[in-house]
Design an enzyme around this catalytic site. Structure first.
Site, PDB file in Angstrom:
ATOM      1  CB  ALA A   9      68.976  18.613 -36.619  1.00  0.00           C
ATOM      2  N   GLY A  64      63.932  11.229 -34.707  1.00  0.00           N
ATOM      3  CA  GLY A  64      65.087  10.937 -35.559  1.00  0.00           C
ATOM      4  C   GLY A  64      65.666  12.177 -36.201  1.00  0.00           C
ATOM      5  CB  CYS A  65      64.068  14.966 -37.992  1.00  0.00           C
ATOM      6  SG  CYS A  65      63.340  13.924 -39.272  1.00  0.00           S
ATOM      7  CB  THR A  66      65.186  16.145 -32.817  1.00  0.00           C
ATOM      8  OG1 THR A  66      63.936  16.737 -33.188  1.00  0.00           O
ATOM      9  CG2 THR A  66      65.820  16.967 -31.706  1.00  0.00           C
TER      10      THR A  66
END
Length: 158
Positions: free
Chosen positions: A53, A48-50
């Site tokens: 970003a 999710g964070c990738t």
């Protein structure tokens, strides 16, 4: 800023400072005159964070055309941020909030449940700060798909 207090829409955000993925100091005050998107995410290199970003990366030039800078913040250390930023080719700085100063100021650390276990973690959140340092919009406990575009839309409407 004392524990338990957090930013509020229409109020000035605290003049925080931190260390970037490059190991250099960064002060929010240095962005006076520009809008800032400050997004908090749980952890470098997770799916999710990738995605989040990457979405901000892909829209970065549109944010810049609207006089806006982007800052990503998590509790990961500088070295982790440096690897993540390089691998994802992020054009904006990541803040290593290892002492949780930024997280506490924006009240983004809350109890979460993962695989039945409770822990304290960063709740994915984004804040839009105007050129005078006033919080204009916030998104808390958000879902990643379409989020970066929604932030850009809010900025364009401001």
């Amino acid at each position: 800023m004392s524990a338990g207090k957090s930013v509020a829409i229409g109020k000035k955000v605290p003049q925080l400072s931190g260390t970037t993925d490059a190991g250099t100091p960064l002060d929010l005050a240095s962005f006076r005159g520009k809008w800032i998107v400050i997004y908090f995410y749980p952890r470098d290199s997770t799916p999710g964070c990738t995605t989040e970003a990457g979405d901000f990366r892909d829209l970065y030039s549109k944010f810049r055309r609207l006089n806006c800078e982007i800052l990503g913040v998590s509790r990961d250390p500088v070295a982790s941020h440096a690897r993540f930023r390089a691998k994802q080719q992020l054009p904006f700085a990541l803040i290593a909030d290892t002492d949780e100063t930024w997280c506490k100021a924006f009240d983004v650390i809350h109890e979460k449940v993962l695989y039945g276990k409770r822990h304290l973690g960063i709740v994915r959140s984004t804040f839009l700060v105007d050129a005078e340092g006033i919080l204009r919009a916030e998104w808390r406990a958000l879902k990643v798909p379409g989020h970066a575009a929604a932030v850009l839309e809010q900025l364009a409407a401001a």
